[in-house]
Design a protein around this motif. Structure first.
Motif, short mmCIF file in Angstrom:
data_model
loop_
_atom_site.label_atom_id
_atom_site.label_comp_id
_atom_site.label_asym_id
_atom_site.label_seq_id
_atom_site.Cartn_x
_atom_site.Cartn_y
_atom_site.Cartn_z
N UNK A 354 4.38 11.06 0.13
CA UNK A 354 3.76 9.96 0.86
C UNK A 354 4.28 8.60 0.45
N UNK A 355 4.82 8.49 -0.78
CA UNK A 355 5.18 7.16 -1.29
C UNK A 355 6.63 7.04 -1.74
N UNK A 356 7.39 8.12 -1.73
CA UNK A 356 8.75 8.05 -2.23
C UNK A 356 9.70 7.46 -1.20
N UNK A 357 10.82 6.94 -1.69
CA UNK A 357 11.89 6.48 -0.81
C UNK A 357 12.56 7.73 -0.23
N UNK A 358 12.56 7.92 1.08
CA UNK A 358 13.13 9.15 1.64
C UNK A 358 14.62 9.31 1.34
N UNK A 359 15.30 8.20 1.06
CA UNK A 359 16.73 8.28 0.74
C UNK A 359 17.00 8.39 -0.76
N UNK A 360 15.96 8.19 -1.56
CA UNK A 360 16.09 8.29 -3.01
C UNK A 360 14.74 8.73 -3.57
N UNK A 367 8.61 -1.02 -0.19
CA UNK A 367 7.45 -1.77 0.31
C UNK A 367 6.14 -1.28 -0.26
N UNK A 368 6.18 -0.19 -1.05
CA UNK A 368 4.97 0.36 -1.67
C UNK A 368 4.97 0.17 -3.18
N UNK A 369 5.99 -0.47 -3.70
CA UNK A 369 6.22 -0.62 -5.15
C UNK A 369 5.54 -1.89 -5.66
N UNK A 370 4.80 -1.76 -6.76
CA UNK A 370 4.13 -2.93 -7.35
C UNK A 370 5.11 -3.91 -7.97
N UNK A 374 6.91 1.84 -11.33
CA UNK A 374 6.11 2.92 -11.89
C UNK A 374 4.76 3.02 -11.19
N UNK A 375 4.25 1.87 -10.72
CA UNK A 375 2.95 1.84 -10.08
C UNK A 375 3.06 1.40 -8.64
N UNK A 376 2.12 1.85 -7.84
CA UNK A 376 2.05 1.47 -6.43
C UNK A 376 1.37 0.11 -6.27
N UNK A 377 1.76 -0.62 -5.24
CA UNK A 377 1.02 -1.83 -4.88
C UNK A 377 -0.16 -1.46 -3.99
N UNK A 378 -0.85 -2.46 -3.45
CA UNK A 378 -2.03 -2.17 -2.63
C UNK A 378 -1.69 -1.28 -1.44
N UNK A 381 -1.04 2.32 -2.64
CA UNK A 381 -2.26 3.07 -2.93
C UNK A 381 -2.95 3.47 -1.63
N UNK A 382 -2.90 2.60 -0.62
CA UNK A 382 -3.47 2.97 0.67
C UNK A 382 -2.73 4.17 1.26
N UNK A 383 -1.39 4.18 1.13
CA UNK A 383 -0.62 5.31 1.64
C UNK A 383 -1.00 6.59 0.90
N UNK A 384 -1.23 6.49 -0.40
CA UNK A 384 -1.66 7.65 -1.17
C UNK A 384 -3.02 8.13 -0.70
N UNK A 385 -3.97 7.20 -0.54
CA UNK A 385 -5.31 7.59 -0.08
C UNK A 385 -5.27 8.18 1.32
N UNK A 386 -4.41 7.64 2.18
CA UNK A 386 -4.31 8.15 3.55
C UNK A 386 -3.70 9.54 3.61
N UNK A 387 -3.00 9.93 2.55
CA UNK A 387 -2.37 11.26 2.52
C UNK A 387 -3.40 12.37 2.32
N UNK A 388 -4.62 12.01 1.92
CA UNK A 388 -5.65 13.03 1.66
C UNK A 388 -6.30 13.42 2.98
N UNK A 389 -6.18 14.69 3.33
CA UNK A 389 -6.84 15.24 4.50
C UNK A 389 -8.33 15.32 4.19
#
Length: 395
Positions: A354-360, A367-370, A374-378, A381-389
């Motif tokens: 859900x949060x990795x660079x598809x090319x790396x 755009x998701x990097x804090x 190492x940590x996600x930005x806001x 984290x929303x992308x991580x939360x949205x990944x939960x079914x």
């Protein structure tokens, strides 16, 4: 839905006009000791000072009780006075929406070394999303505090006994949460609670301070009922004590003891792989991490909890020396592939995808990097939360 553990949450008697209620966790904060070399945010001591801490409630109820901890103190902790109230901007409290906390009827309490205590219940209604102000006065030297480092929420510190003050205009802003282990609320019987149990990816590392955009906050906004409380601890490992008790050791305290718990969400492993490199040591082996995850899932299953595993997010190129290594990347891929294909959890969420660079894929998407890689930005984290079914959570 998994039934609530009635040993942890005892329903109150019913009446003809009032539905049954029960104690459940409305807020949680994982704590650690102040004497560990965590290289992040040190603890501090207090003396003749008043500390106001803002607790963003995950859930609400008609009545609350506050859980305070002196688990890692080296001397008894004296709380000279304590209040809870509804917090506004900059920690300002509305005097009309405030209540005194008591402990066995007394306004002052001494918490022995190594102990957690609960306040007496106080009628103070809260809702999910309420910013609760907890104000504590420390009349004597506390020694270094049992605390949560970098909770993504500042506290407010002033001199003397200022418990009754509405505004702390002259306050020092403090980056930390001290002596707080949680808040329980009296909620309708059958309210289900999930525990986000893991590291800083749950705890809020990288998110905007004071914005309440940690993973549980963002997942809670998607839930129609029940809620998730946060037991994420930055730097925490699955297998080894270093920043707090390791995950396997703190499962009983930080999951099983949570009143109302029905589900547990896991995100562990990054610190087992990365932190050893800061001391020139090799990362944990995939086989050992897999064994640890199997043991965690077994503990959850034995307690009748629904367990939701998650793949480890990427951390390639992180700014922290020694954390990113070629071997660590290999071990992360191996563990993640096992998590994706294993059936030890009741459900699995592919956080990495859900949060990795598809090319790396060893790197967080830009755009998701804090900014520390190492940590996600806001948004991350929303992308991580949205990944939960939400079918997995079923609160």
């Amino acid at each position: 839905m998994i039934s609530i553990d009635t040993t942890a949450a005892t329903p109150t008697p019913t009446t003809a006009s009032a539905p049954a209620t029960t104690w459940v966790a409305g807020f949680r904060s994982a704590v650690l000791g102040p004497y560990e070399d965590i290289r992040i945010q040190p603890s501090r001591a207090f003396r003749d000072q008043t500390l106001r801490q803002i607790l963003h409630m995950d859930g609400g109820g008609t009545t609350l009780r506050v859980l305070l901890s002196n688990e890692y103190g080296r001397e008894p902790l004296v709380i000279g006075a304590a209040r809870v109230g509804s917090a506004g901007a900059d920690g300002v409290v509305d005097p009309a929406a405030e209540a005194v906390l008591r402990f066995d009827g007394a306004a002052e309490v001494t918490i022995p070394v190594g102990v957690r205590i609960q306040s007496d219940p106080v009628e103070f209604a809260t809702e999910p999303g309420t910013d609760l102000a907890l104000t504590l006065y420390f009349p004597k030297d506390t020694g270094l505090a049992t605390y949560a480092h970098t909770p993504s929420q500042n506290a407010y510190l002033v001199a003397g006994n200022a418990v009754g003050r509405a505004a702390f205009d002259d306050a020092e802003e403090v980056d930390g949460r001290y002596y707080v282990a949680g808040v329980d609320v009296l909620a309708p019987e059958g309210t289900a609670i999930a525990v986000a149990f893991g590291d800083s990816w749950f705890g809020g590392g990288g998110t905007t301070v004071g914005a309440n955009l940690r993973f549980p906050n963002q997942l809670n906004r998607r839930l129609a009922r029940g809620w998730v409380v946060n037991q994420g601890l930055g730097g925490n490992r699955l297998l080894t004590d270093e920043v707090g008790l390791h995950g396997l050791a703190r499962f009983e305290r930080d999951v099983l003891s949570v009143p109302g718990v029905t589900h547990v969400l896991f995100h562990f492993g990054l610190n087992d792989l990365g932190l050893p490199g800061m001391s020139g040591k090799p990362p944990a082996r995939a086989a050992d991490l897999i064994e640890g995850f199997i043991a965690l899932a077994a503990q959850a299953r034995a307690a009748g909890l629904t367990s939701i595993g998650a793949t480890m997010g990427p951390y390639g190129g992180t700014i922290y020396p020694g954390v990113d290594s070629a071997q660590g990347r290999v071990e992360r891929r191996r563990v993640n592939e096992w998590i994706r294909t294993s059936d030890v959890f009741d459900a699995v969420v592919d956080v990495a995808a859900a949060v990795q660079d598809p090319n790396a894929p060893d790197f967080i998407r830009a755009d998701l990097d804090s900014g520390d890689h190492l940590h996600l930005n806001d948004a991350g984290v929303r992308a991580m939360a949205d990944a939960y079914d939400l079918a997995y959570v079923r609160l």
